[in-house]
Design a protein around this motif. Structure first.
Motif, mmCIF file in Angstrom:
data_model
loop_
_atom_site.group_PDB
_atom_site.id
_atom_site.type_symbol
_atom_site.label_atom_id
_atom_site.label_comp_id
_atom_site.label_asym_id
_atom_site.label_seq_id
_atom_site.Cartn_x
_atom_site.Cartn_y
_atom_site.Cartn_z
ATOM 1 N N MET A 74 14.346 -33.310 -13.987
ATOM 2 C CA MET A 74 12.841 -33.288 -14.015
ATOM 3 C C MET A 74 12.419 -34.383 -15.134
ATOM 4 S SD MET A 74 10.366 -31.827 -12.994
ATOM 5 C CE MET A 74 8.823 -31.301 -13.398
ATOM 6 N N LYS A 75 13.587 -34.610 -16.116
ATOM 7 C CA LYS A 75 13.074 -35.480 -17.108
ATOM 8 C C LYS A 75 13.084 -36.801 -16.326
ATOM 9 C CE LYS A 75 14.436 -33.603 -21.433
ATOM 10 N NZ LYS A 75 15.314 -34.049 -22.650
ATOM 11 N N THR A 76 14.292 -37.176 -15.454
ATOM 12 C CA THR A 76 14.166 -38.442 -14.830
ATOM 13 C C THR A 76 13.038 -38.494 -14.205
ATOM 14 O OG1 THR A 76 16.617 -38.274 -14.698
ATOM 15 C CG2 THR A 76 15.681 -39.797 -13.295
ATOM 16 N N LEU A 77 12.606 -37.994 -13.505
ATOM 17 C CA LEU A 77 11.196 -37.987 -12.705
ATOM 18 C C LEU A 77 9.965 -38.422 -13.434
ATOM 19 C CD1 LEU A 77 9.971 -37.969 -9.969
ATOM 20 C CD2 LEU A 77 9.486 -35.424 -10.213
ATOM 21 N N ILE A 78 9.946 -37.624 -14.480
ATOM 22 C CA ILE A 78 8.926 -37.986 -15.543
ATOM 23 C C ILE A 78 8.946 -39.235 -16.059
ATOM 24 C CG2 ILE A 78 7.782 -37.283 -17.536
ATOM 25 C CD1 ILE A 78 8.530 -34.327 -17.054
ATOM 26 N N SER A 106 10.513 -41.798 -14.849
ATOM 27 C CA SER A 106 10.357 -42.787 -13.822
ATOM 28 C C SER A 106 8.869 -42.870 -13.467
ATOM 29 C CB SER A 106 10.906 -42.367 -12.419
ATOM 30 O OG SER A 106 12.425 -42.464 -12.660
ATOM 31 N N LEU A 107 8.135 -41.817 -13.450
ATOM 32 C CA LEU A 107 6.649 -41.944 -12.945
ATOM 33 C C LEU A 107 5.828 -42.526 -14.352
ATOM 34 C CD1 LEU A 107 5.832 -38.423 -11.365
ATOM 35 C CD2 LEU A 107 6.082 -40.687 -10.282
ATOM 36 N N SER A 108 6.420 -42.444 -15.499
ATOM 37 C CA SER A 108 5.673 -42.795 -16.683
ATOM 38 C C SER A 108 5.875 -44.408 -16.625
ATOM 39 C CB SER A 108 6.255 -42.385 -17.817
ATOM 40 O OG SER A 108 6.036 -41.087 -18.030
ATOM 41 N N LEU A 109 7.140 -44.965 -16.281
ATOM 42 C CA LEU A 109 7.314 -46.254 -16.142
ATOM 43 C C LEU A 109 6.506 -46.966 -15.004
ATOM 44 C CD1 LEU A 109 11.024 -46.350 -16.691
ATOM 45 C CD2 LEU A 109 9.385 -47.246 -18.338
ATOM 46 N N VAL A 110 6.396 -46.328 -13.883
ATOM 47 C CA VAL A 110 5.629 -46.810 -12.970
ATOM 48 C C VAL A 110 4.175 -46.923 -13.385
ATOM 49 C CG1 VAL A 110 4.636 -46.483 -10.552
ATOM 50 C CG2 VAL A 110 7.173 -46.112 -11.000
ATOM 51 N N LEU A 111 3.584 -45.768 -13.909
ATOM 52 C CA LEU A 111 2.309 -46.057 -14.581
ATOM 53 C C LEU A 111 2.161 -47.092 -15.359
ATOM 54 C CD1 LEU A 111 1.407 -42.191 -14.686
ATOM 55 C CD2 LEU A 111 0.670 -43.933 -13.217
ATOM 56 N N LEU A 112 2.828 -47.208 -16.246
ATOM 57 C CA LEU A 112 2.885 -48.515 -17.243
ATOM 58 C C LEU A 112 2.685 -49.665 -16.662
ATOM 59 C CD1 LEU A 112 5.388 -46.598 -20.399
ATOM 60 C CD2 LEU A 112 2.700 -47.121 -20.372
#
Length: 171
Positions: free
Chosen positions: A1-5, A7-13
């Motif tokens: 779950m941490k990896t998904l969060i 990854s999504l944070s990096l994409v958004l940034l």
């Protein structure tokens, strides 16, 4: 779950900061047909320009096919100069510049700005002569792509500043 969060944070940034792939262009131009006027025919520059326009959904048409805009394109010019000399007094590095003059006009031949010049300069190592000619050609091909991208970016800016209908500027 941490990896998904993460990854999504990096994409958004990366998307929020304006990051984009190298060589990507502005959003597609809001035109469908353009007429390209050139002093030369069937050149690599014209082929790259047509390919880039097609990828943007813009059709290159003849003057009699009701184009929305005209792109007046000058000759592609290449300049090369020595920028480094090796211990053996032979050229070890070159600088190459690829340039082309251009101007964007309405269908009624009204300029949407002054004539401009797209220019790309690269430096390359010439100390290893094996494959040097092939390296130069590859470099020129890459520079030509960037040259066309410069023209497309400028066209995007000009057409955003000069919205038109039926090829007539509203200013």
């Amino acid at each position: 779950m941490k990896t998904l969060i993460i990854s999504l944070s990096l994409v958004l940034l990366t998307s929020a900061c304006g990051w984009h792939l190298r060589g990507s262009l502005n959003p597609p131009l809001e035109i469908e047909r353009i007429h390209v006027v050139s002093t030369e025919e069937h050149t690599d520059l014209l082929r790259e320009l047509a390919r880039t326009l097609a990828s943007q959904g813009i059709q290159v048409v003849g003057a009699d096919e009701n184009p929305e805009y005209i792109l007046a394109l000058g000759d592609e010019t290449t300049r090369q100069r020595t920028v480094g000399i090796g211990a053996d007094t032979l050229a070890s590095a070159y600088s190459m510049t690829l340039m082309a003059d251009y101007q964007i006009l309405t269908a009624n031949n009204v300029p949407l700005g002054k004539q401009e010049q797209a220019r790309v300069t690269r430096t390359y190592d010439a100390s290893n002569t094996t494959g040097l000619e092939r390296e130069e050609q590859t470099l020129i091909d890459e520079m030509r792509i960037e040259l066309v991208q410069q023209i497309m970016r400028r066209a995007y800016i000009l057409l955003q500043d000069n919205p038109s209908t039926d090829g007539q500027a509203t200013h």
